[in-house]
Scaffold this motif. Structure first.
Motif, PDB file in Angstrom:
ATOM      1  N   MET A   1       1.031  -1.050   0.069  1.00 61.97           N
ATOM      2  CA  MET A   1      -0.013  -0.025   0.061  1.00 61.97           C
ATOM      3  C   MET A   1       0.778   1.238  -0.059  1.00 61.97           C
ATOM      4  O   MET A   1       1.638   1.475   0.765  1.00 61.97           O
ATOM      5  CB  MET A   1      -0.717   0.020   1.349  1.00 61.97           C
ATOM      6  CG  MET A   1      -1.774   1.135   1.221  1.00 61.97           C
ATOM      7  SD  MET A   1      -2.540   1.509   2.659  1.00 61.97           S
ATOM      8  CE  MET A   1      -1.422   2.096   4.002  1.00 61.97           C
ATOM      9  N   TRP A 133      -3.173   3.991  -2.621  1.00 64.33           N
ATOM     10  CA  TRP A 133      -3.164   2.885  -3.789  1.00 64.33           C
ATOM     11  C   TRP A 133      -2.999   1.545  -2.904  1.00 64.33           C
ATOM     12  O   TRP A 133      -1.978   1.548  -2.289  1.00 64.33           O
ATOM     13  CB  TRP A 133      -1.973   3.287  -4.699  1.00 64.33           C
ATOM     14  CG  TRP A 133      -2.364   4.550  -5.772  1.00 64.33           C
ATOM     15  CD1 TRP A 133      -2.749   4.475  -6.737  1.00 64.33           C
ATOM     16  CD2 TRP A 133      -2.107   5.878  -5.208  1.00 64.33           C
ATOM     17  NE1 TRP A 133      -2.787   5.832  -7.156  1.00 64.33           N
ATOM     18  CE2 TRP A 133      -2.422   6.692  -6.399  1.00 64.33           C
ATOM     19  CE3 TRP A 133      -1.436   6.386  -4.084  1.00 64.33           C
ATOM     20  CZ2 TRP A 133      -2.307   8.021  -6.401  1.00 64.33           C
ATOM     21  CZ3 TRP A 133      -1.400   7.834  -4.112  1.00 64.33           C
ATOM     22  CH2 TRP A 133      -1.548   8.725  -5.356  1.00 64.33           C
ATOM     23  N   GLU A 134      -3.858   0.572  -3.117  1.00 60.38           N
ATOM     24  CA  GLU A 134      -3.462  -0.695  -2.611  1.00 60.38           C
ATOM     25  C   GLU A 134      -2.655  -1.635  -2.829  1.00 60.38           C
ATOM     26  O   GLU A 134      -1.717  -2.201  -2.155  1.00 60.38           O
ATOM     27  CB  GLU A 134      -5.007  -1.378  -2.212  1.00 60.38           C
ATOM     28  CG  GLU A 134      -5.971  -0.503  -1.542  1.00 60.38           C
ATOM     29  CD  GLU A 134      -5.887  -0.271  -0.156  1.00 60.38           C
ATOM     30  OE1 GLU A 134      -5.043  -1.173   0.446  1.00 60.38           O
ATOM     31  OE2 GLU A 134      -6.353   0.460   0.402  1.00 60.38           O
ATOM     32  N   SER A 135      -2.280  -1.584  -4.526  1.00 54.74           N
ATOM     33  CA  SER A 135      -1.238  -2.391  -4.896  1.00 54.74           C
ATOM     34  C   SER A 135      -0.305  -1.735  -5.995  1.00 54.74           C
ATOM     35  O   SER A 135       0.233  -2.422  -6.786  1.00 54.74           O
ATOM     36  CB  SER A 135      -2.027  -3.607  -5.463  1.00 54.74           C
ATOM     37  OG  SER A 135      -2.906  -3.411  -6.429  1.00 54.74           O
ATOM     38  N   THR A 137       2.705   0.440  -7.520  1.00 55.56           N
ATOM     39  CA  THR A 137       4.135   0.876  -6.973  1.00 55.56           C
ATOM     40  C   THR A 137       4.431   2.246  -7.369  1.00 55.56           C
ATOM     41  O   THR A 137       3.627   3.038  -7.858  1.00 55.56           O
ATOM     42  CB  THR A 137       5.061  -0.157  -7.937  1.00 55.56           C
ATOM     43  OG1 THR A 137       5.180   0.674  -9.440  1.00 55.56           O
ATOM     44  CG2 THR A 137       5.033  -1.493  -7.913  1.00 55.56           C
ATOM     45  N   ASP A 147      -6.948   4.117  -5.278  1.00 57.79           N
ATOM     46  CA  ASP A 147      -7.950   3.362  -4.907  1.00 57.79           C
ATOM     47  C   ASP A 147      -8.906   4.422  -4.001  1.00 57.79           C
ATOM     48  O   ASP A 147     -10.146   3.817  -3.902  1.00 57.79           O
ATOM     49  CB  ASP A 147      -7.456   2.063  -4.120  1.00 57.79           C
ATOM     50  CG  ASP A 147      -6.741   1.242  -5.118  1.00 57.79           C
ATOM     51  OD1 ASP A 147      -7.344   0.759  -6.195  1.00 57.79           O
ATOM     52  OD2 ASP A 147      -5.654   1.076  -4.683  1.00 57.79           O
TER      53      ASP A 147
END
Length: 154
Positions: A1, A133-135, A137, A147
């Motif tokens: 995250m 942003w959960e996933s 980079t 997200d």
């Protein structure tokens, strides 16, 4: 995250018109708003590891309050004074952590928040925009929509 909190400094004091802009302190409202907003963010789960700040007195004072409430490392960056959106985002990216807060000034702050939110967002004094942003980079930040986005105002 990855989570970036963009914070505009709290309300500053304009009483001394002979004072250099860089040296303007917070006014009474700013000294009240900064800790109130920081505590609300903490209760909502925001916990940056690092708080980056402009070297201007009003931003440093605001950032010190946030860093204390979050028990975060405080770092001053002279490039954040009057920074444009690219510099603000690059500073967050270069922080070396995945949860970071950037404390700076308008118009750059409203511009970077508006770009990331995909909408026109006006950052009032002491406002904090939190993007998660959960996933993603760091290479994807700015190109990939967040997200989640939350705006906290005094």
């Amino acid at each position: 995250m990855i989570q970036i909190a963009f914070a505009r400094h709290a309300k500053s004091d304009w009483a001394d018109d002979g004072l250099d802009d860089h040296d303007r302190p917070l006014n009474d409202r700013g000294r009240r708003d900064a800790p109130e907003v920081a505590k609300r963010l903490l209760r909502s789960g925001v916990r940056p590891e690092v708080v980056l700040t402009s070297t201007a007195l009003r931003a440093r004072t605001t950032a010190q309050v946030f860093a204390e409430v979050f028990d975060a490392e405080l770092r001053e960056d002279p490039e954040l004074y009057g920074a444009d959106p690219d510099v603000l985002l690059a500073a967050a990216r270069a922080s070396g952590v995945d949860e970071v807060m950037v404390v700076a000034h308008d118009p750059g702050m409203s511009e970077v928040v508006s770009e990331l939110a995909g909408d026109d967002v006006r950052m009032t004094t002491a406002a904090v925009a939190v993007f998660t942003w959960e996933s993603a980079t760091w290479d994807e930040i700015g190109a990939t929509p967040p997200d989640s986005f939350e705006l906290t105002t005094p």
